[in-house]
Motif scaffolding. Sequence first.
Motif, short mmCIF file in Angstrom:
data_model
loop_
_atom_site.label_atom_id
_atom_site.label_comp_id
_atom_site.label_asym_id
_atom_site.label_seq_id
_atom_site.Cartn_x
_atom_site.Cartn_y
_atom_site.Cartn_z
N ARG A 176 0.82 -1.21 0.00
CA ARG A 176 0.00 0.00 0.00
C ARG A 176 0.86 1.26 0.00
O ARG A 176 0.35 2.35 0.15
N GLU A 177 2.18 1.12 -0.17
CA GLU A 177 3.08 2.25 0.01
C GLU A 177 3.42 2.97 -1.28
O GLU A 177 3.80 2.37 -2.28
N ILE A 178 3.30 4.29 -1.24
CA ILE A 178 3.78 5.18 -2.29
C ILE A 178 5.07 5.79 -1.75
O ILE A 178 5.10 6.28 -0.62
N LEU A 179 6.13 5.76 -2.54
CA LEU A 179 7.40 6.37 -2.15
C LEU A 179 7.70 7.52 -3.09
O LEU A 179 7.81 7.34 -4.31
N CYS A 180 7.81 8.73 -2.54
CA CYS A 180 8.10 9.93 -3.31
C CYS A 180 9.61 10.07 -3.46
O CYS A 180 10.34 9.94 -2.47
N VAL A 181 10.07 10.34 -4.69
CA VAL A 181 11.49 10.56 -4.94
C VAL A 181 11.69 11.91 -5.62
O VAL A 181 10.87 12.34 -6.42
N ILE A 182 12.78 12.56 -5.26
CA ILE A 182 13.15 13.84 -5.85
C ILE A 182 14.35 13.61 -6.76
O ILE A 182 15.20 12.77 -6.45
N TYR A 183 14.39 14.35 -7.87
CA TYR A 183 15.49 14.19 -8.81
C TYR A 183 15.68 15.47 -9.60
O TYR A 183 14.82 16.35 -9.59
N ASP A 184 16.79 15.57 -10.30
CA ASP A 184 17.09 16.71 -11.15
C ASP A 184 16.57 16.38 -12.55
O ASP A 184 17.07 15.45 -13.19
N PRO A 185 15.57 17.12 -13.05
CA PRO A 185 15.02 16.81 -14.37
C PRO A 185 16.02 17.03 -15.50
O PRO A 185 15.82 16.52 -16.61
N ALA A 186 17.12 17.74 -15.25
CA ALA A 186 18.17 17.92 -16.25
C ALA A 186 19.07 16.69 -16.33
O ALA A 186 19.96 16.63 -17.17
N GLY A 187 18.86 15.73 -15.43
CA GLY A 187 19.63 14.49 -15.45
C GLY A 187 20.95 14.56 -14.72
O GLY A 187 21.74 13.63 -14.79
N GLN A 188 21.21 15.66 -14.01
CA GLN A 188 22.45 15.79 -13.26
C GLN A 188 22.42 14.86 -12.05
O GLN A 188 21.42 14.75 -11.36
N LYS A 189 23.54 14.20 -11.79
CA LYS A 189 23.65 13.36 -10.59
C LYS A 189 23.62 14.25 -9.36
O LYS A 189 24.11 15.38 -9.37
N LEU A 190 23.05 13.74 -8.30
CA LEU A 190 22.98 14.44 -7.01
C LEU A 190 24.06 13.87 -6.11
O LEU A 190 24.45 12.71 -6.23
N THR A 191 24.51 14.67 -5.16
CA THR A 191 25.44 14.19 -4.14
C THR A 191 24.97 14.77 -2.82
O THR A 191 24.78 15.98 -2.71
N GLY A 192 24.77 13.92 -1.83
CA GLY A 192 24.23 14.37 -0.56
C GLY A 192 22.72 14.45 -0.62
O GLY A 192 22.11 14.25 -1.67
N SER A 193 22.13 14.72 0.51
CA SER A 193 20.67 14.83 0.59
C SER A 193 20.20 16.20 0.09
O SER A 193 20.90 17.19 0.22
N LEU A 194 19.00 16.22 -0.47
CA LEU A 194 18.40 17.48 -0.88
C LEU A 194 17.47 18.06 0.18
O LEU A 194 16.82 19.07 -0.05
N ALA A 195 17.46 17.46 1.35
CA ALA A 195 16.63 17.96 2.45
C ALA A 195 17.02 19.39 2.77
O ALA A 195 18.18 19.68 3.02
N GLY A 196 16.05 20.30 2.70
CA GLY A 196 16.28 21.71 3.03
C GLY A 196 17.13 22.47 2.04
O GLY A 196 17.58 23.57 2.33
#
Length: 172
Positions: free
Chosen positions: A149-169
């Motif tokens: 029953r779980e929905i998991l929300c994910v955040i990403y860069d729509p330009a396709g750039q890799k992320l490093t570290g958390s985007l929290a805040g």
Amino acid sequence: MTSPRLFARRLSLLAVAAAAVVSVAGCSLLSSTFGADSTPRGDDGQVVEQNDSADVFSIRVGDCLNDASASDEVTEVPLVPCSEPHDSEVYASIIMTGDAFPGNDVVIAEADDACFERFEEFVGIPYLDSIYDFSYYFPTEGSWANGDREILCVIYDPAGQKLTGSLAGIAR
């Protein structure tokens, strides 16, 4: 289960419009039902070592994924420590209710609304002001029948750039 990046809606300033985002998946609450979490985690629960084939039901809020090339329906996802380059980060979990599968349209609408609502709290600015986008994993009819029953929300860069570290805040 289905993977992110296949369904989702992007909100415009005036209305809700369709966009490229996510799809379906499962939930970490069911890892005992669907398989054990073999991902190495620290005492704080954070991933400490890459696992290229983590059971989709082992994903937790705060996990970072290399899921840009995920297919429609997934059973495994690549989990990585958030300190390493990654494609997305799980920022919220929503548990749906009900016994009967409500249909993909209802599940997707609930995922869109819930992930949108939680975006600003996580990022620190409204979704429409952010450079980031969201997607989600959600239950399929088959996984629902098994208790998912779980929905998991994910955040990403729509330009396709890799992320490093958390985007929290991050407020971007």
